[in-house]
Design a protein around this motif. Structure first.
Motif, PDB file in Angstrom:
ATOM      1  N   ASN A  10       8.787  -5.082   2.216  1.00 41.37           N
ATOM      2  CA  ASN A  10       8.917  -5.252   3.644  1.00 41.37           C
ATOM      3  C   ASN A  10       9.771  -4.346   4.336  1.00 41.37           C
ATOM      4  O   ASN A  10       9.629  -3.696   5.301  1.00 41.37           O
ATOM      5  CB  ASN A  10       9.337  -6.691   3.885  1.00 41.37           C
ATOM      6  CG  ASN A  10       9.155  -7.182   5.236  1.00 41.37           C
ATOM      7  OD1 ASN A  10       8.045  -6.534   5.988  1.00 41.37           O
ATOM      8  ND2 ASN A  10      10.313  -7.770   6.016  1.00 41.37           N
ATOM      9  N   ASN A  13       8.693  -0.887   4.802  1.00 42.47           N
ATOM     10  CA  ASN A  13       7.607  -0.779   5.732  1.00 42.47           C
ATOM     11  C   ASN A  13       8.602  -0.705   7.367  1.00 42.47           C
ATOM     12  O   ASN A  13       8.328   0.093   7.838  1.00 42.47           O
ATOM     13  CB  ASN A  13       6.838  -1.950   5.735  1.00 42.47           C
ATOM     14  CG  ASN A  13       5.723  -1.929   4.940  1.00 42.47           C
ATOM     15  OD1 ASN A  13       4.570  -1.365   5.306  1.00 42.47           O
ATOM     16  ND2 ASN A  13       5.840  -2.279   3.825  1.00 42.47           N
ATOM     17  N   LEU A  25       1.331  -3.261   5.415  1.00 42.31           N
ATOM     18  CA  LEU A  25       1.649  -4.089   4.454  1.00 42.31           C
ATOM     19  C   LEU A  25       0.562  -5.220   4.128  1.00 42.31           C
ATOM     20  O   LEU A  25       0.166  -5.907   5.093  1.00 42.31           O
ATOM     21  CB  LEU A  25       3.055  -4.641   4.275  1.00 42.31           C
ATOM     22  CG  LEU A  25       3.356  -5.875   3.363  1.00 42.31           C
ATOM     23  CD1 LEU A  25       3.412  -5.200   2.161  1.00 42.31           C
ATOM     24  CD2 LEU A  25       4.384  -6.489   3.755  1.00 42.31           C
ATOM     25  N   TYR A 109       0.792  -0.516   1.587  1.00 45.92           N
ATOM     26  CA  TYR A 109       1.501  -1.283   0.501  1.00 45.92           C
ATOM     27  C   TYR A 109       0.569  -2.565   0.133  1.00 45.92           C
ATOM     28  O   TYR A 109       0.144  -3.353   1.093  1.00 45.92           O
ATOM     29  CB  TYR A 109       2.823  -2.084   0.988  1.00 45.92           C
ATOM     30  CG  TYR A 109       3.766  -0.853   1.067  1.00 45.92           C
ATOM     31  CD1 TYR A 109       5.007  -0.815   0.186  1.00 45.92           C
ATOM     32  CD2 TYR A 109       3.996  -0.063   2.231  1.00 45.92           C
ATOM     33  CE1 TYR A 109       5.809   0.019   0.195  1.00 45.92           C
ATOM     34  CE2 TYR A 109       4.815   0.961   2.236  1.00 45.92           C
ATOM     35  CZ  TYR A 109       5.904   0.930   1.184  1.00 45.92           C
ATOM     36  OH  TYR A 109       6.942   2.053   1.339  1.00 45.92           O
ATOM     37  N   ASP A 111       0.341  -6.109  -2.077  1.00 45.60           N
ATOM     38  CA  ASP A 111       1.429  -7.017  -2.603  1.00 45.60           C
ATOM     39  C   ASP A 111       0.812  -8.094  -3.119  1.00 45.60           C
ATOM     40  O   ASP A 111       0.510  -8.984  -2.335  1.00 45.60           O
ATOM     41  CB  ASP A 111       2.374  -7.370  -1.565  1.00 45.60           C
ATOM     42  CG  ASP A 111       3.683  -8.151  -2.047  1.00 45.60           C
ATOM     43  OD1 ASP A 111       3.789  -8.317  -3.486  1.00 45.60           O
ATOM     44  OD2 ASP A 111       4.475  -9.011  -1.275  1.00 45.60           O
TER      45      ASP A 111
END
Length: 204
Positions: A10, A13, A25, A109, A111
């Motif tokens: 985070n 980003n 993200l 990203y 996650d």
């Protein structure tokens, strides 16, 4: 689990969007609301738990809101963008990349890796390697960076599949211990750094 993968992703980003990049993200474990609370926490210094549970006093709410707006203006002025993309269904990596393509992000990203559809089963190591290869090819073709978050063992080895590391250009690992959590730092190792300086670092 709970070592700080999502917090680090985070913050990266936020930082990269502030430098003018378009960053996205994809939280597969947490909700969009949890990630928004964490983002507001990162830019304001207030507790993400208090923000998420709406336990802030009115003065604290104003402070958080003011700092979030200031950060948004900084990102916009740099020409950047930070998007949180929460899928509404279970997606394979191919479906996810296709869904994100119109966002024209510089960085994506995910996650995290093993929560993707099709990333489990008896031959999980092979499937994870294929996911990493798909991301590598996609990144090269479209001139993007794709970041895959994953869990590692207590020794810092990638769980489930070393073939994932083989397909990466850069691999960063950290193991959060009781000591590092208490003192507030992470030792970052670089098991793979193609065409880059292999320089481990300590992150506060």
């Amino acid at each position: 689990t709970g070592s700080g993968k999502s917090i680090v992703a985070n913050q990266l980003n936020i930082n990269q969007a502030s430098l003018g990049y378009k960053s996205t993200l994809v939280p597969l474990e947490m909700s969009a609301e949890e990630m928004i609370a964490r983002t507001a926490s990162s830019v304001s210094g207030m507790s993400s738990i208090d923000i998420f549970l709406k336990r802030l006093a009115s003065g604290e709410k104003d402070l958080v809101w003011k700092r979030v707006i200031r950060q948004d203006k900084k990102i916009a002025a740099a020409g950047g963008r930070y998007t949180i993309f929460k899928p509404k269904e279970d997606l394979t990596i191919e479906e996810l990349l296709a869904s994100l393509h119109t966002y024209k992000s510089d960085l994506i990203y995910v996650d995290y890796l093993t929560l993707l559809k099709g990333a489990d089963g008896e031959d999980q190591w092979r499937k994870l390697g294929q996911i990493a290869r798909t991301c590598k090819v996609y990144a090269e073709i479209h001139n993007k960076v794709v970041v895959l978050l994953a869990q590692v063992t207590d020794e810092g080895k990638l769980k489930y599949s070393q073939t994932v590391k083989e397909h990466t250009s850069l691999s960063m690992t950290f193991v959060a211990t009781k000591e590092t959590k208490e003192k507030g730092y992470l030792n970052i190792e670089l098991p793979k750094s193609r065409n880059q300086v292999d320089r481990p670092l300590v992150l506060r």
